[in-house]
Design a protein around this motif. Structure first.
Motif, short mmCIF file in Angstrom:
data_model
loop_
_atom_site.label_atom_id
_atom_site.label_comp_id
_atom_site.label_asym_id
_atom_site.label_seq_id
_atom_site.Cartn_x
_atom_site.Cartn_y
_atom_site.Cartn_z
N LEU A 1 0.68 -1.20 -0.19
CA LEU A 1 0.02 0.07 -0.07
C LEU A 1 0.85 1.24 0.02
N ASN A 2 1.81 1.15 0.79
CA ASN A 2 2.90 2.42 0.94
C ASN A 2 3.65 2.56 -0.27
N LEU A 3 3.99 1.51 -0.86
CA LEU A 3 4.91 1.44 -2.03
C LEU A 3 3.81 1.99 -3.26
N LYS A 4 2.50 1.53 -3.32
CA LYS A 4 1.42 2.21 -4.44
C LYS A 4 1.26 3.42 -4.30
N GLU A 5 0.98 3.94 -3.09
CA GLU A 5 0.72 5.57 -3.27
C GLU A 5 2.12 6.41 -3.30
N TYR A 6 3.39 5.71 -3.27
CA TYR A 6 4.61 6.66 -3.36
C TYR A 6 4.84 6.47 -5.00
N ILE A 7 4.51 5.35 -5.37
CA ILE A 7 4.85 5.24 -6.87
C ILE A 7 3.93 6.04 -7.69
N MET A 8 2.72 6.05 -7.53
CA MET A 8 1.71 6.69 -8.32
C MET A 8 1.97 8.46 -8.28
N SER A 9 2.44 8.78 -7.05
CA SER A 9 2.65 10.36 -6.83
C SER A 9 4.00 10.46 -7.53
N SER A 10 5.04 9.80 -7.34
CA SER A 10 6.30 9.92 -8.29
C SER A 10 6.10 9.93 -9.67
N LEU A 11 5.25 8.99 -10.17
CA LEU A 11 5.14 8.95 -11.66
C LEU A 11 4.25 10.23 -11.97
N THR A 12 3.23 10.75 -11.36
CA THR A 12 2.62 11.83 -11.68
C THR A 12 3.61 13.08 -11.86
N ASP A 13 4.58 13.01 -10.66
CA ASP A 13 5.24 14.25 -10.38
C ASP A 13 6.79 13.91 -11.76
N ALA A 14 6.91 12.86 -12.03
CA ALA A 14 7.75 12.66 -13.14
C ALA A 14 7.13 13.11 -14.54
N ILE A 15 6.27 12.57 -14.72
CA ILE A 15 5.48 13.11 -16.14
C ILE A 15 5.08 14.73 -16.33
N GLU A 16 4.77 15.31 -15.26
CA GLU A 16 4.61 16.49 -15.12
C GLU A 16 5.89 17.39 -15.48
N LYS A 17 6.92 17.01 -14.83
CA LYS A 17 8.26 17.57 -14.85
C LYS A 17 8.62 17.42 -16.18
N SER A 18 8.62 16.18 -16.64
CA SER A 18 9.21 15.71 -17.97
C SER A 18 8.60 16.39 -19.18
N SER A 19 7.36 16.80 -19.18
CA SER A 19 6.68 17.58 -20.20
C SER A 19 7.56 19.00 -20.41
N ARG A 20 8.27 19.50 -19.46
CA ARG A 20 9.03 20.53 -19.67
C ARG A 20 10.34 20.18 -19.51
N HIS A 21 10.92 21.15 -19.88
CA HIS A 21 12.67 20.92 -20.07
C HIS A 21 13.35 20.72 -18.88
N LEU A 22 13.98 19.63 -18.24
CA LEU A 22 14.71 19.30 -17.25
C LEU A 22 15.90 19.17 -17.39
N ARG A 23 17.10 19.75 -16.61
CA ARG A 23 18.32 19.72 -16.79
C ARG A 23 18.92 18.18 -16.27
N ASP A 24 18.62 17.75 -15.06
CA ASP A 24 18.90 16.81 -14.17
C ASP A 24 17.80 16.05 -13.65
N PRO A 25 17.28 15.31 -14.76
CA PRO A 25 16.26 14.06 -14.27
C PRO A 25 16.99 12.97 -13.11
N ALA A 26 15.97 12.48 -12.40
CA ALA A 26 16.52 11.57 -11.58
C ALA A 26 17.23 10.29 -12.34
N GLY A 27 18.24 9.74 -11.96
CA GLY A 27 18.95 8.76 -12.68
C GLY A 27 19.91 9.08 -13.74
#
Length: 614
Positions: free
Chosen positions: A201-227
């Motif tokens: 349950l904790n893993l699902k909540e974090y992964i869904m929020s992280s994926l939302t944040d990642a796609i919203e930031k990836s739609s704009r130019h990002l210099r240093d993505p995670a990884g």
């Protein structure tokens, strides 16, 4: 000599208090700052996992170690998984999952290890039964309104132009569940069959929020993505989302959020303007496209399961009415005094086998009179019910274009008089039927659905996306090409796919659900053990599972179910596996005896040479 050290991301907040001159100071730390260290055996020292990027040798050593752990616990090797969890536990995995500063190779290795340690056996069991549907007949099955005969035109239009996947608890098919320690009483079976526990349950909540944040930031130019790259950032997140989707842990809101992240222009909300660029609108690398293909395929699998269950729900109602009408016609024939020849022809229906009866009863859809045997007395309501089911099914499968009558008076004036009469008669019939249903039946609460803004379905979005990927870039990954072809082929093979799945669909009584659940669990264990080389403990578990399957009352009561689950083929595979193992043992024993003979011959020759007479 200069030594660089990493500055921590957060400092410890502490409070100091001087108690007295004799007792000294008291230091209290409110929130401890966590860190994860990696032990380097060659140097006999520990280093921060975030500092591995400074030393390429240590980084390669750590990433290869993670790959080794993943390979050791592959194929559902739960015994090794429990041992590895002594070195890499849940806290360490969650720390690495939540850390945005890990380098790419370590990040991918941690996510792969997490899936292999805790979820791989359950994911494999769910994937093996993705086209096997055992549906119990219950009252809750009638809540599936997808192919209900009394759906209105507006409801059919909404179903044909929207994508709806219900909550996982609303699916009625019996599927393998996550194995827990409470399911087994013997300690030896727990270590071999139960994966290490994890807080999903904790893993699902974090992964869904992280994926939302990642796609919203990836739609704009990002210099240093995670990884370091977008692929290292998005691929692990999509991989875990896909694993949670297959396991059935995502809820309705999570699936709607996932669809919105994939294509907000088709699956977004009406009043949403801030988020207009999803994964399909971005320029993606091939690994990201591959993971996205897996997610889309599993979404289509759930959509297929929902349609199969809706067909079973319709069939239960339709067959009940058909049998009641057949009984009515039989009573009418008994009351009539007809000549024997005519009576024999009229009652031929009731003397045929059930399969021939069903073929003849639903043969009224053919216009040719030569094929009509004894269905001229069937009620028109039953005929309309089946025709409406057929038209709704081909609309949902997008075989025909949906053109609903919404025109004004100018369109009606252009029609002929006969067309106007037929049109108005149909509209009048719909209104009368709707009014009668309101009076005589209870109001059916239709499930809340998410309607897309542009009226695109998941199938249309997949067709456009895969076609665009194939035209825009040259694809070098063979696995991606294979998944893209499989994905787009299934969109044009909808009816045949349903036909194949219906051949492996079985309907049971609701009372047999516990027995079916136990049968599927034992069958999943056997299927998982067939792909590995078994030792004595695993052979004992397989024999125990076979005995449990044979002791299950469903095994003898439902031979057609055993045939659809390919139980006999599985038993034959066990026998072949055992014969191959015994053959390998004989070959190894013969080779060992040959080596012993050669060794003895060589020793004898050396002794003769050493003691030869002068």
């Amino acid at each position: 000599h200069c030594h660089w050290s990493r500055v921590p991301n957060a400092n410890i907040r502490c409070q100091q208090l001087k108690l007295s001159d004799t007792r000294g100071w008291s230091v209290f730390v409110e929130d401890a700052v966590q860190m994860e260290a990696v032990y380097i055996p060659e140097d006999d020292q520990c280093t921060d996992i975030l500092s591995l990027v400074e030393n390429e040798d240590n980084l390669n050593f750590c990433s290869n170690t993670l790959r080794l752990y993943t390979a050791l616990c592959a194929q559902g090797n739960n015994r090794v998984s429990h041992e590895i969890c002594k070195y890499v536990d849940e806290k360490q995995l969650m720390y690495c999952v939540r850390n945005a500063y890990l380098c790419g190779s370590i990040r991918i290795g941690i996510y792969n290890l997490l899936v292999a340690l805790h979820f791989e056996s359950h994911i494999k069991a769910r994937c093996l039964t993705s086209t096997e549907f055992i549906i119990p007949l219950s009252d809750s099955l009638q809540t599936n309104r997808l192919l209900h005969p009394h759906n209105s035109i507006e409801h059919k239009h909404a179903l044909a132009t929207s994508t709806f996947i219900p909550a996982m608890e609303q699916f009625m098919a019996v599927r393998p569940k996550l194995i827990k320690e409470e399911d087994f009483k013997v300690e030896r079976e727990r270590k071999l069959l139960v994966p290490p526990p994890f807080n999903v349950l904790n893993l699902k909540e974090y992964i869904m929020s992280s994926l939302t944040d990642a796609i919203e930031k990836s739609s704009r130019h990002l210099r240093d993505p995670a990884g370091g790259t977008y692929a290292n950032w998005l691929v692990p997140l999509l991989q875990l989302v896909d694993a949670l989707l297959v396991m059935g842990t995502l809820e309705v809101n999570d699936i709607q959020q996932l669809l919105r992240l994939i294509d907000p222009t088709s699956f977004g909300f009406e009043n949403e303007e801030s988020f207009n660029e999803g994964l399909l609108q971005m320029t993606l690398d091939e690994p990201v496209k591959l993971q996205l293909c897996h997610i889309l395929q599993h979404l289509c699998d759930y959509q297929l399961q929902y349609r199969i269950e809706s067909i079973i729900a319709f069939s239960e109602d339709f067959v009940g009415k058909l049998q009641a009408d057949q009984k009515r016609r039989y009573q009418v024939l008994k009351e009539l005094s007809l000549p024997p020849a005519i009576m024999a022809r009229k009652t031929r229906e009731f003397r045929c086998p059930p399969k021939d009866q069903m073929h003849a009863l639903i043969n009224f859809k053919d216009d040719l009179a030569d094929f009509t045997l004894f269905n001229e007395d069937i009620e028109d309501e039953i005929k309309d019910m089946l025709k409406d089911f057929h038209s709704t099914l081909i609309i949902i499968q997008q075989i025909v274009q949906t053109n609903y009558v919404t025109g004004g008076q100018s369109d009606i004036k252009d029609m002929d008089k006969t067309e106007q009469i037929s049109l108005f008669s149909r509209l009048l019939e719909i209104l009368i039927r709707h009014a009668v249903n309101k009076k005589n039946e209870e109001i059916v609460h239709v499930e809340k659905q998410m309607f897309p803004k542009s009226g695109k379905t998941l199938s249309e979005v997949i067709k456009e996306a895969v076609t665009q990927w194939g035209r825009s870039t040259n694809i070098s990954d063979h696995n991606l090409t294979r998944e893209m072809f499989k994905l787009i082929y299934n969109q044009y093979d909808g009816v045949q796919q349903i036909s194949r799945c219906l051949e492996r669909t079985y309907v049971i009584n609701e009372k047999s659900v516990p027995d079916i659940t136990l049968l599927l669990r034992k069958l999943s264990i056997i299927r998982a053990l067939l792909t590995v080389q078994m030792d004595s403990d695993e052979e004992a578990i397989m024999i125990s599972c076979l005995n449990d399957i044979m002791d299950n009352r469903v095994f003898y009561q439902h031979p057609d179910l055993m045939r659809s689950l390919c139980v006999h083929e599985t038993v034959m595979a066990i026998m072949v596996n055992r014969l191959n193992k015994s053959k390998q043992e004989q070959t190894s024993m013969s080779s060992m005896s040959d080596l012993d003979g050669i060794t003895q011959a060589n020793e004898g020759g050396e002794n003769q040479d050493s003691h030869s007479p002068k």
